[in-house]
Design a protein around this motif. Structure first.
Motif, PDB file in Angstrom:
ATOM      1  N   GLU A   1       0.816  -1.204   0.000  1.00  0.00           N
ATOM      2  CA  GLU A   1       0.000   0.000   0.000  1.00  0.00           C
ATOM      3  C   GLU A   1       0.852   1.259   0.000  1.00  0.00           C
ATOM      4  OE1 GLU A   1      -3.165   2.263   3.014  1.00  0.00           O
ATOM      5  OE2 GLU A   1      -2.486   0.214   3.425  1.00  0.00           O
ATOM      6  N   HIS A   2       1.999   1.205   0.718  1.00  0.00           N
ATOM      7  CA  HIS A   2       2.833   2.398   0.875  1.00  0.00           C
ATOM      8  C   HIS A   2       4.006   2.430  -0.099  1.00  0.00           C
ATOM      9  CE1 HIS A   2       0.611   3.297   4.542  1.00  0.00           C
ATOM     10  NE2 HIS A   2       0.744   2.026   4.866  1.00  0.00           N
ATOM     11  N   CYS A   3       4.303   1.309  -0.757  1.00  0.00           N
ATOM     12  CA  CYS A   3       5.401   1.247  -1.730  1.00  0.00           C
ATOM     13  C   CYS A   3       4.873   0.498  -2.958  1.00  0.00           C
ATOM     14  CB  CYS A   3       6.616   0.542  -1.142  1.00  0.00           C
ATOM     15  SG  CYS A   3       7.285   1.306   0.341  1.00  0.00           S
ATOM     16  N   LYS A   4       4.094   1.192  -3.789  1.00  0.00           N
ATOM     17  CA  LYS A   4       3.364   0.533  -4.874  1.00  0.00           C
ATOM     18  C   LYS A   4       4.246   0.231  -6.080  1.00  0.00           C
ATOM     19  CE  LYS A   4      -0.959   2.943  -3.666  1.00  0.00           C
ATOM     20  NZ  LYS A   4      -1.533   1.828  -2.929  1.00  0.00           N
ATOM     21  N   ASP A   5       5.324   0.963  -6.271  1.00  0.00           N
ATOM     22  CA  ASP A   5       6.110   0.844  -7.501  1.00  0.00           C
ATOM     23  C   ASP A   5       7.298  -0.107  -7.369  1.00  0.00           C
ATOM     24  OD1 ASP A   5       4.418   2.696  -8.687  1.00  0.00           O
ATOM     25  OD2 ASP A   5       5.636   4.403  -8.007  1.00  0.00           O
ATOM     26  N   VAL A   6       7.299  -0.913  -6.346  1.00  0.00           N
ATOM     27  CA  VAL A   6       8.424  -1.826  -6.118  1.00  0.00           C
ATOM     28  C   VAL A   6       8.428  -2.939  -7.163  1.00  0.00           C
ATOM     29  CG1 VAL A   6       9.308  -3.582  -4.539  1.00  0.00           C
ATOM     30  CG2 VAL A   6       8.600  -1.351  -3.663  1.00  0.00           C
ATOM     31  N   GLU A   7       9.584  -3.224  -7.727  1.00  0.00           N
ATOM     32  CA  GLU A   7       9.746  -4.385  -8.603  1.00  0.00           C
ATOM     33  C   GLU A   7      10.364  -5.518  -7.796  1.00  0.00           C
ATOM     34  OE1 GLU A   7      11.887  -3.587 -12.132  1.00  0.00           O
ATOM     35  OE2 GLU A   7      10.566  -1.966 -12.795  1.00  0.00           O
ATOM     36  N   GLU A   8       9.725  -6.678  -7.843  1.00  0.00           N
ATOM     37  CA  GLU A   8      10.225  -7.822  -7.073  1.00  0.00           C
ATOM     38  C   GLU A   8      11.578  -8.267  -7.619  1.00  0.00           C
ATOM     39  OE1 GLU A   8       7.383 -10.948  -6.642  1.00  0.00           O
ATOM     40  OE2 GLU A   8       5.709  -9.569  -6.280  1.00  0.00           O
ATOM     41  N   SER A   9      12.485  -8.590  -6.713  1.00  0.00           N
ATOM     42  CA  SER A   9      13.816  -9.070  -7.075  1.00  0.00           C
ATOM     43  C   SER A   9      14.200 -10.145  -6.071  1.00  0.00           C
ATOM     44  CB  SER A   9      14.829  -7.920  -7.049  1.00  0.00           C
ATOM     45  OG  SER A   9      16.127  -8.389  -7.313  1.00  0.00           O
TER      46      SER A   9
ATOM     47  N   LEU B   1      27.346   7.064   8.672  1.00  0.00           N
ATOM     48  CA  LEU B   1      25.961   7.447   8.960  1.00  0.00           C
ATOM     49  C   LEU B   1      24.988   6.531   8.231  1.00  0.00           C
ATOM     50  CD1 LEU B   1      26.339  11.330   8.627  1.00  0.00           C
ATOM     51  CD2 LEU B   1      26.547   9.933  10.682  1.00  0.00           C
ATOM     52  N   ASN B   2      25.430   5.310   7.943  1.00  0.00           N
ATOM     53  CA  ASN B   2      24.632   4.394   7.124  1.00  0.00           C
ATOM     54  C   ASN B   2      23.351   3.938   7.803  1.00  0.00           C
ATOM     55  OD1 ASN B   2      26.570   4.569   5.164  1.00  0.00           O
ATOM     56  ND2 ASN B   2      27.609   2.684   5.763  1.00  0.00           N
ATOM     57  N   GLU B   3      23.266   4.084   9.117  1.00  0.00           N
ATOM     58  CA  GLU B   3      22.013   3.795   9.811  1.00  0.00           C
ATOM     59  C   GLU B   3      20.846   4.496   9.124  1.00  0.00           C
ATOM     60  OE1 GLU B   3      20.063   5.053  14.140  1.00  0.00           O
ATOM     61  OE2 GLU B   3      22.214   5.254  13.782  1.00  0.00           O
ATOM     62  N   TRP B   4      21.098   5.715   8.646  1.00  0.00           N
ATOM     63  CA  TRP B   4      20.030   6.523   8.046  1.00  0.00           C
ATOM     64  C   TRP B   4      19.839   6.226   6.565  1.00  0.00           C
ATOM     65  CZ3 TRP B   4      17.785   7.641  12.151  1.00  0.00           C
ATOM     66  CH2 TRP B   4      18.518   7.941  13.312  1.00  0.00           C
ATOM     67  N   ARG B   5      20.750   5.442   5.965  1.00  0.00           N
ATOM     68  CA  ARG B   5      20.598   5.038   4.565  1.00  0.00           C
ATOM     69  C   ARG B   5      19.727   3.790   4.421  1.00  0.00           C
ATOM     70  NH1 ARG B   5      24.327   7.599   1.196  1.00  0.00           N
ATOM     71  NH2 ARG B   5      26.052   8.639   2.273  1.00  0.00           N
ATOM     72  N   VAL B   6      19.397   3.139   5.531  1.00  0.00           N
ATOM     73  CA  VAL B   6      18.636   1.874   5.453  1.00  0.00           C
ATOM     74  C   VAL B   6      17.248   2.005   6.069  1.00  0.00           C
ATOM     75  CG1 VAL B   6      20.742   0.505   5.443  1.00  0.00           C
ATOM     76  CG2 VAL B   6      19.632   0.999   7.623  1.00  0.00           C
ATOM     77  N   GLN B   7      16.810   3.241   6.349  1.00  0.00           N
ATOM     78  CA  GLN B   7      15.492   3.423   6.954  1.00  0.00           C
ATOM     79  C   GLN B   7      14.363   2.977   6.023  1.00  0.00           C
ATOM     80  OE1 GLN B   7      15.074   4.566  10.316  1.00  0.00           O
ATOM     81  NE2 GLN B   7      17.226   3.986  10.147  1.00  0.00           N
ATOM     82  N   TRP B   8      14.595   2.971   4.719  1.00  0.00           N
ATOM     83  CA  TRP B   8      13.552   2.562   3.763  1.00  0.00           C
ATOM     84  C   TRP B   8      13.127   1.115   3.947  1.00  0.00           C
ATOM     85  CZ3 TRP B   8      14.764  -1.427   0.377  1.00  0.00           C
ATOM     86  CH2 TRP B   8      16.127  -1.740   0.256  1.00  0.00           C
ATOM     87  N   ILE B   9      14.012   0.299   4.519  1.00  0.00           N
ATOM     88  CA  ILE B   9      13.705  -1.132   4.649  1.00  0.00           C
ATOM     89  C   ILE B   9      12.455  -1.346   5.489  1.00  0.00           C
ATOM     90  CG2 ILE B   9      14.552  -3.321   5.599  1.00  0.00           C
ATOM     91  CD1 ILE B   9      17.385  -2.373   4.855  1.00  0.00           C
ATOM     92  N   GLN B  10      12.356  -0.611   6.591  1.00  0.00           N
ATOM     93  CA  GLN B  10      11.251  -0.824   7.526  1.00  0.00           C
ATOM     94  C   GLN B  10       9.917  -0.316   6.983  1.00  0.00           C
ATOM     95  OE1 GLN B  10      13.580   1.353  10.114  1.00  0.00           O
ATOM     96  NE2 GLN B  10      12.352   3.217  10.144  1.00  0.00           N
ATOM     97  N   GLU B  11       9.945   0.453   5.895  1.00  0.00           N
ATOM     98  CA  GLU B  11       8.706   0.995   5.348  1.00  0.00           C
ATOM     99  C   GLU B  11       8.152   0.156   4.202  1.00  0.00           C
ATOM    100  OE1 GLU B  11       8.740   5.183   4.650  1.00  0.00           O
ATOM    101  OE2 GLU B  11      10.004   5.593   6.409  1.00  0.00           O
ATOM    102  N   GLY B  12       8.838  -0.937   3.866  1.00  0.00           N
ATOM    103  CA  GLY B  12       8.380  -1.812   2.797  1.00  0.00           C
ATOM    104  C   GLY B  12       7.846  -3.132   3.320  1.00  0.00           C
ATOM    105  N   ASP B  13       7.179  -3.884   2.423  1.00  0.00           N
ATOM    106  CA  ASP B  13       6.739  -5.248   2.720  1.00  0.00           C
ATOM    107  C   ASP B  13       7.753  -6.213   2.123  1.00  0.00           C
ATOM    108  OD1 ASP B  13       4.516  -3.979   3.703  1.00  0.00           O
ATOM    109  OD2 ASP B  13       3.080  -5.316   2.731  1.00  0.00           O
TER     110      ASP B  13
END
Length: 713
Positions: free
Chosen positions: A24-32, A59-71
């Motif tokens: 719902e929140h990441c509609k344009d994801v292509e499965e890989s 500061l890579n902690e902040w480069r991986v925040q997208w992970i938690q917002e996806g399914d």
């Protein structure tokens, strides 16, 4: 069917793949899809594949925040032998799923990473090509939706949301093993209650209660207790699984003690289940390790402030039942604590009403009391004989009462930021938290970044690896009050570590003096916060992320020096009389008196002499074996001008002999390259008292060292 089918386990750890999927929140994801093994998490697998940088660096902690917002989806396919499927029961067992997960075959939906799940799939599985799909919804969005529906914070991923010693990193995935189990009847639970008695706690009783998955089966038990060498201590054949087995073991077993206070014997309790009605086929469960124990030790894990509503409380109840069942037999578990600091927080915001003891708290301003005072005590009492403590800290007129219950003493570092010389005034009956920050080992700091220009204490990367609010001010306050120090990274590491060691050592020594004997246990124990780290960082830990430890010895020699001023008369503030003494408040007071050679001061312009007092505790008056030593130095150390101590370091194999001509404080040894395993560190040396340190892994390398006043600051 001639005999009962044995319990068979098929681990499902191979042939898995995973991918982010549209949501719902990441509609344009292509499965890989990529291959993986479990247990694992998305962060671990993406790092292996090189799709994300190391979250612990820079500061890579902040480069991986997208992970938690996806399914994310994990899937596998597996076969099951036809004959195995003939068992009465076929279950899928998920030991841990993090966190919001729908399982297909479509058999279950989960929403608590701390629960294990057993799902019957007897009527769903087939012999060939069973596809198992685990769809993990975004923990970020899932928790926010739960907040909207129920009110209040819903951080079920706990410290994935960040803490004052941990990064913001919401893990996702099957973080514990998954397996298929087939059986006709199985041992669902084995409860072992061990109790020590006698004047010296040298007699033991053992009670064993077994729960079966199916009470309709005609079964019996073979129960055997063995020591670590495999010798049988007690055994019984044909015991009913519906009756508790009671054994009076007398002195045939020994109690378990913490390291340094006695031995830690573990006894193997082997339980075999026989199905009498189906040909006498024998099934056995993996052996259970128990100990006849004298319980000492620690409370349960820290927790965040909890909301309380029926759906969440139902999940917490199952979680508590699983946790109590898993932990109750461990000899080091002394109590189960309902929460960490929640009553203290409730007091601070004015929602704790100690006059309300109704037991009906769901509509109060502090509904979580239902969890701590109704739900959890019922679970602990029903499933164990371990003591339940509703909170830590708790007791007395409030949670900071120094005379009743336990306290968290943070007026050193947090709070009023007292000098650590005041630990004796900051005591409590049981100090279940206190601490001081210190940097980790230089090798750990070097893992923070490949950019060596960032390896200084005030860099963005260094600051990002310390999550405590206001840590710069707090660290510098205690450093400046006590030491002359430098700001290059090796020096800063050295001085913060020495500061941490001195601060914690002072607390332990002063509080040990408060344990005066029966009926006068003014301080009965202390637990340092914290043991180790979850990532490479600066924190209160006494062992860093790579488990480089510091130790507390079982014996100590303690000293305290007080500068006591008495005004000569009521009309003067300029002149006073002083004397120094050791007040008679130690566990065993050996000597009290003036510091030898110290001048008698009459005003503040007269500077005390920098006299060091050294004491050693030997095994006996005839023995040269030293079991404890301590040097009392005038504080603060920043006022001291240290002469060359004449340090000598002699190495023979892995033995390092240290000697000096003049007193030396805070000696830390090191080598270039990989670290050694040192038997002792942060040493105080004194003339005519050589000390030997073992250095495992020295391999002939030269030793480097630092000490307070070595000219580096």
């Amino acid at each position: 069917m001639i005999g009962a089918a044995p319990l068979v386990r098929f681990p499902l750890k191979d042939n898995w793949s995973f991918s982010q999927v549209p949501s719902e929140h990441c509609k344009d994801v292509e499965e890989s899809w990529s291959q993986c093994e479990i247990p694992t998490s998305v962060h671990v697998e993406l790092k292996k594949l090189g799709k994300i940088p190391d979250p612990y660096k820079d500061l890579n902690e902040w480069r991986v925040q997208w992970i938690q917002e996806g399914d994310w989806v994990f899937k596998t396919a597996f076969d099951i032998d036809d004959s195995t499927l003939e068992s009465r029961h076929v279950d899928l067992v998920f030991e841990g799923l993090d966190t919001y997960c729908s399982i297909t075959l479509e058999v279950a939906i989960t929403e608590n990473m701390f629960l294990s799940h057993r799902v019957s799939v007897k009527d769903i599985l087939k012999a060939k090509t069973n596809q198992l799909i685990l769809h993990f919804k975004s923990p970020w969005h899932g928790a926010r939706q739960a907040e909207e529906h129920n009110g209040g914070p819903m951080h079920l991923s706990q410290y994935g949301w960040g803490w004052d010693w941990g990064p913001v990193m919401m893990t996702v995935g099957p973080w514990k093993p998954i397996r298929v189990e087939t059986y006709d009847v199985r041992l669902d639970d084995i409860r072992v209650d061990a109790v020590l008695s006698g004047s010296h706690f040298d007699r033991a009783k053992l009670a064993t209660k077994v729960t079966l998955s199916d009470n309709t089966q005609d079964c019996s038990l073979v129960i055997t207790l063995l020591d670590t060498d495999g010798n049988v201590i007690r055994a019984v054949d044909g015991h009913s699984p519906f009756e508790t087995l009671q054994w009076d073991l007398g002195s045939d077993v020994k109690g378990w003690y913490p390291r340094g206070y006695g031995s830690q014997p573990l006894y193997q309790l082997k339980v075999e289940l026989k199905n009498q009605g189906l040909g006498g086929s024998t099934r056995s469960r993996e052996p259970k390790y128990a100990s006849c124990l004298g319980r000492r030790g620690v409370r349960s894990e820290r927790a965040v402030r909890y909301p309380s509503y029926p759906e969440l409380n139902a999940s917490i109840k199952i979680e508590a039942e699983q946790a109590v069942t898993r932990l109750r037999d461990h000899p080091s578990v002394v109590i189960f604590a309902g929460n960490n600091e929640d009553y203290a927080l409730a007091e601070s915001i004015g929602v704790m009403d100690y006059t309300d003891n109704s037991g009906d708290y769901m509509k109060s301003k502090f509904p979580a009391r239902h969890i701590y005072e109704v739900l959890l005590p019922e679970v602990v009492e029903r499933l164990s004989n371990v003591f339940y403590h509703r909170s830590s800290p708790y007791g007395g007129k409030d949670s900071s009462d120094q005379t009743v219950g336990d306290i968290h003493q943070w007026n050193v570092w947090h709070g009023t930021q007292e000098p650590w010389a005041n630990w004796d005034k900051l005591a409590g009956r049981f100090v279940s938290e206190f601490g001081m920050q210190g940097y980790p080992n230089l090798r750990t700091v070097n893992e923070w970044s490949d950019d060596k220009n960032q390896l200084f204490p005030q860099s963005r990367v260094s600051v990002n690896h310390n999550k405590a609010d206001g840590f710069e001010r707090r660290l510098e306050l205690y450093l400046m009050e006590n030491f002359r120090h430098a700001f290059d990274m090796p020096s800063y590491i050295y001085y913060t570590q020495i500061m941490q060691a001195e601060c914690l050592g002072a607390a332990y020594r002063l509080w040990r003096r408060n344990f005066k004997g029966r009926g006068r246990e003014y301080t009965s124990g202390a637990l340092v916060w914290q043991i180790n780290d979850c990532w490479p960082c600066v924190s209160w830990a006494i062992a860093d992320y790579y488990l480089r430890p510091k130790e507390l010895k079982p014996y100590t020699v303690g000293m305290t020096r007080k500068d006591i001023k008495t005004r000569r008369n009521k009309t003067t503030s300029a002149f006073f009389d002083t004397h120094e003494e050791l007040p008679a408040n130690a566990s065993t007071e050996i000597w009290t008196g003036k510091v030898p050679g110290q001048l008698v001061r009459s005003n503040d312009a007269q500077v005390p002499k920098p006299i060091v007092v050294h004491a050693r505790l030997n095994l006996s008056s005839e023995s040269n074996i030293t079991v404890a030593r301590f040097s009392s130095w005038p504080e603060p150390y920043k006022y001291l001008t240290v002469p060359d101590p004449g340090l000598k370091v002699k190495v023979q194999d892995d033995n390092v002999t240290l000697s000096c001509e003049k007193p030396l404080k805070g000696l830390v040894l090191d080598v270039d390259g990989d670290d050694c395993e040192w038997s002792d560190q942060a040493l105080d040396l004194f003339p005519d008292d050589d000390q030997v340190v073992q250095a495992k892994g020295l391999n002939g390398r030269s030793i480097t060292y630092r000490y307070i006043g070595d000219g580096s600051a």
